[in-house]
Design a protein around this motif. Sequence first.
Motif, PDB file in Angstrom:
ATOM      1  N   MET A 186     -12.837  -2.795  -8.878  1.00 34.69           N
ATOM      2  CA  MET A 186     -11.900  -1.673  -8.929  1.00 34.69           C
ATOM      3  C   MET A 186     -11.369  -1.329  -7.540  1.00 34.69           C
ATOM      4  O   MET A 186     -10.214  -0.916  -7.389  1.00 34.69           O
ATOM      5  CB  MET A 186     -12.579  -0.448  -9.543  1.00 34.69           C
ATOM      6  N   LEU A 187     -12.191  -1.538  -6.526  1.00 41.07           N
ATOM      7  CA  LEU A 187     -11.733  -1.314  -5.151  1.00 41.07           C
ATOM      8  C   LEU A 187     -10.593  -2.262  -4.809  1.00 41.07           C
ATOM      9  O   LEU A 187      -9.559  -1.856  -4.261  1.00 41.07           O
ATOM     10  CB  LEU A 187     -12.902  -1.496  -4.183  1.00 41.07           C
ATOM     11  N   VAL A 188     -10.767  -3.549  -5.126  1.00 40.79           N
ATOM     12  CA  VAL A 188      -9.741  -4.552  -4.817  1.00 40.79           C
ATOM     13  C   VAL A 188      -8.465  -4.285  -5.604  1.00 40.79           C
ATOM     14  O   VAL A 188      -7.354  -4.372  -5.067  1.00 40.79           O
ATOM     15  CB  VAL A 188     -10.286  -5.966  -5.123  1.00 40.79           C
ATOM     16  N   ILE A 189      -8.596  -3.948  -6.893  1.00 34.05           N
ATOM     17  CA  ILE A 189      -7.423  -3.662  -7.727  1.00 34.05           C
ATOM     18  C   ILE A 189      -6.591  -2.540  -7.112  1.00 34.05           C
ATOM     19  O   ILE A 189      -5.369  -2.644  -6.954  1.00 34.05           O
ATOM     20  CB  ILE A 189      -7.858  -3.266  -9.153  1.00 34.05           C
ATOM     21  N   ASN A 190      -7.251  -1.461  -6.750  1.00 34.94           N
ATOM     22  CA  ASN A 190      -6.525  -0.296  -6.270  1.00 34.94           C
ATOM     23  C   ASN A 190      -6.031  -0.454  -4.842  1.00 34.94           C
ATOM     24  O   ASN A 190      -4.992   0.110  -4.487  1.00 34.94           O
ATOM     25  CB  ASN A 190      -7.408   0.948  -6.417  1.00 34.94           C
ATOM     26  N   ALA A 191      -6.735  -1.229  -4.036  1.00 35.23           N
ATOM     27  CA  ALA A 191      -6.218  -1.515  -2.693  1.00 35.23           C
ATOM     28  C   ALA A 191      -4.925  -2.322  -2.786  1.00 35.23           C
ATOM     29  O   ALA A 191      -3.953  -2.061  -2.061  1.00 35.23           O
ATOM     30  CB  ALA A 191      -7.271  -2.270  -1.884  1.00 35.23           C
ATOM     31  N   ALA A 192      -4.890  -3.294  -3.695  1.00 37.60           N
ATOM     32  CA  ALA A 192      -3.672  -4.086  -3.889  1.00 37.60           C
ATOM     33  C   ALA A 192      -2.525  -3.206  -4.393  1.00 37.60           C
ATOM     34  O   ALA A 192      -1.377  -3.340  -3.969  1.00 37.60           O
ATOM     35  CB  ALA A 192      -3.942  -5.228  -4.865  1.00 37.60           C
ATOM     36  N   ALA A 193      -2.846  -2.286  -5.305  1.00 33.67           N
ATOM     37  CA  ALA A 193      -1.812  -1.384  -5.825  1.00 33.67           C
ATOM     38  C   ALA A 193      -1.253  -0.486  -4.728  1.00 33.67           C
ATOM     39  O   ALA A 193      -0.038  -0.264  -4.641  1.00 33.67           O
ATOM     40  CB  ALA A 193      -2.392  -0.537  -6.958  1.00 33.67           C
ATOM     41  N   ALA A 194      -2.125   0.040  -3.884  1.00 33.87           N
ATOM     42  CA  ALA A 194      -1.682   0.933  -2.809  1.00 33.87           C
ATOM     43  C   ALA A 194      -0.703   0.226  -1.876  1.00 33.87           C
ATOM     44  O   ALA A 194       0.288   0.815  -1.429  1.00 33.87           O
ATOM     45  CB  ALA A 194      -2.884   1.451  -2.028  1.00 33.87           C
ATOM     46  N   LEU A 195      -0.956  -1.042  -1.581  1.00 33.85           N
ATOM     47  CA  LEU A 195      -0.079  -1.797  -0.690  1.00 33.85           C
ATOM     48  C   LEU A 195       1.278  -2.085  -1.335  1.00 33.85           C
ATOM     49  O   LEU A 195       2.287  -2.231  -0.641  1.00 33.85           O
ATOM     50  CB  LEU A 195      -0.753  -3.109  -0.279  1.00 33.85           C
ATOM     51  N   SER A 196       1.307  -2.178  -2.660  1.00 35.17           N
ATOM     52  CA  SER A 196       2.547  -2.546  -3.343  1.00 35.17           C
ATOM     53  C   SER A 196       3.489  -1.362  -3.560  1.00 35.17           C
ATOM     54  O   SER A 196       4.699  -1.546  -3.731  1.00 35.17           O
ATOM     55  CB  SER A 196       2.228  -3.192  -4.701  1.00 35.17           C
ATOM     56  N   TYR A 197       2.981  -0.149  -3.563  1.00 36.93           N
ATOM     57  CA  TYR A 197       3.812   1.012  -3.885  1.00 36.93           C
ATOM     58  C   TYR A 197       5.022   1.174  -2.975  1.00 36.93           C
ATOM     59  O   TYR A 197       6.138   1.427  -3.454  1.00 36.93           O
ATOM     60  CB  TYR A 197       2.958   2.279  -3.863  1.00 36.93           C
ATOM     61  N   PRO A 198       4.861   1.113  -1.644  1.00 40.91           N
ATOM     62  CA  PRO A 198       6.057   1.258  -0.795  1.00 40.91           C
ATOM     63  C   PRO A 198       7.130   0.212  -1.083  1.00 40.91           C
ATOM     64  O   PRO A 198       8.323   0.496  -0.992  1.00 40.91           O
ATOM     65  CB  PRO A 198       5.486   1.106   0.625  1.00 40.91           C
ATOM     66  N   LEU A 199       6.708  -0.997  -1.441  1.00 41.20           N
ATOM     67  CA  LEU A 199       7.676  -2.037  -1.792  1.00 41.20           C
ATOM     68  C   LEU A 199       8.438  -1.646  -3.049  1.00 41.20           C
ATOM     69  O   LEU A 199       9.662  -1.834  -3.130  1.00 41.20           O
ATOM     70  CB  LEU A 199       6.960  -3.374  -1.993  1.00 41.20           C
ATOM     71  N   PHE A 200       7.744  -1.098  -4.036  1.00 38.08           N
ATOM     72  CA  PHE A 200       8.405  -0.635  -5.249  1.00 38.08           C
ATOM     73  C   PHE A 200       9.365   0.513  -4.943  1.00 38.08           C
ATOM     74  O   PHE A 200      10.454   0.610  -5.524  1.00 38.08           O
ATOM     75  CB  PHE A 200       7.376  -0.170  -6.284  1.00 38.08           C
ATOM     76  N   GLY A 201       8.957   1.395  -4.036  1.00 41.45           N
ATOM     77  CA  GLY A 201       9.822   2.513  -3.689  1.00 41.45           C
ATOM     78  C   GLY A 201      11.120   2.056  -3.052  1.00 41.45           C
ATOM     79  O   GLY A 201      12.202   2.551  -3.385  1.00 41.45           O
ATOM     80  N   LEU A 202      11.020   1.106  -2.127  1.00 48.75           N
ATOM     81  CA  LEU A 202      12.222   0.563  -1.487  1.00 48.75           C
ATOM     82  C   LEU A 202      13.101  -0.160  -2.505  1.00 48.75           C
ATOM     83  O   LEU A 202      14.331  -0.065  -2.455  1.00 48.75           O
ATOM     84  CB  LEU A 202      11.818  -0.389  -0.360  1.00 48.75           C
ATOM     85  N   LEU A 203      12.461  -0.885  -3.430  1.00 51.24           N
ATOM     86  CA  LEU A 203      13.223  -1.597  -4.452  1.00 51.24           C
ATOM     87  C   LEU A 203      13.968  -0.626  -5.354  1.00 51.24           C
ATOM     88  O   LEU A 203      15.154  -0.834  -5.668  1.00 51.24           O
ATOM     89  CB  LEU A 203      12.286  -2.477  -5.285  1.00 51.24           C
TER      90      LEU A 203
END
Length: 368
Positions: free
Chosen positions: A308-325
């Motif tokens: 669960m740590l790895v899943i959520n760390a990956a999600a946290a890194l992806s959010y800014p990319l989604f925001g820019l998109l």
Amino acid sequence: MSPLPPAEQQSAALDDDARPNTPHGPDTPHGPDTAKARAAVRGGAFAYFVDQFDIYLPIVVLAPATDYFQSARLSASTTALLASLVFASTLIGRPLGAIIFGHFADTVGRKRTTLVAVGGFGVITLITACLPGHETIGTWSVGLLIALRFIDGIFLGGEYTTAVPLAMEWSPRHKRGLNASLITSTSPAAYAMIAALTLLLLQALPSTGLHSAYVQWGWRIPFVAGALLAALLFRYYLTQVHEPPPEYTGKRHKLPLVRLLVRYPKSLAQVFVLMTGTWLATNMEAAVTPGQLKEHLLLSSKQVTLTMLVINAAAALSYPLFGLLSQRIGRRRFYIGYGLSVMVIGAGSYALLMVSGGGLGAALGWAS
């Protein structure tokens, strides 16, 4: 399982007609108030981090300490039901808190209402850390835990409804997507931090039974940490964050919810369906996946927490990319693409994870 996109703040969009495009209006940087705008966005990110840290505490931290609150004589199904109610009670309280605090945020101001909400869930979290167990007060233990989490959910819903819109009102239009994504990325970041803290505690204080150190008192440490974070957040809002001026917020109304229902019923319905779907998706993933990893893939408590740590760390890194998109292609196109991705890629990955041969490697691969 694909992460959720940033929760775009819809309240600003619903009332754009009340916001004139002044020289320092929503389409431009806020001139001499840039420092205040940055403080509000930082406050929104900090507030959402503390919010999500608090809401995910029982899922991760209390999972290895179930015996403390429940009788060992209960069936597995009853134990699972009570554990689910601890988390569900918080989710049930959130919309109630959103309605209550949202009204006062629109009528008396977001900063003042945020301070009340933050102070409320900080106190409730600290009280939760002091709860006696089943050995001491019997079934009252889990009953009090569920009741406190419900009250906590009311204050948490109020905090989200006040702090995050405040940050969006200070944000210029061309930065709303990025700012919203940075704020929302703190949700999986908070989950990852809780998971990391729990791993450290389990390593130092193994959960080996009712009278083990973690079950008796180790689980209290993250709850005390959550209360301290709430205290820091309260001080930050008290000293650093300012109420946005009227030209950014529009006119105040005595009955803002009624006005919203009457004037924007279609937009409200669309936002309600959209946000209900995203909330169900993220919270179902957060609440159900740990149990599925343990029951179906036979992972240990430490392996589940690490996954669960790895899943959520990956999600946290992806959010800014989604925001820019979303800022580049538009919110509507983004959410259409996101919904299709969740149905195809997210659901497919989850199904493959559940039918895989098990093991930590498979869990980390398909879950991420």
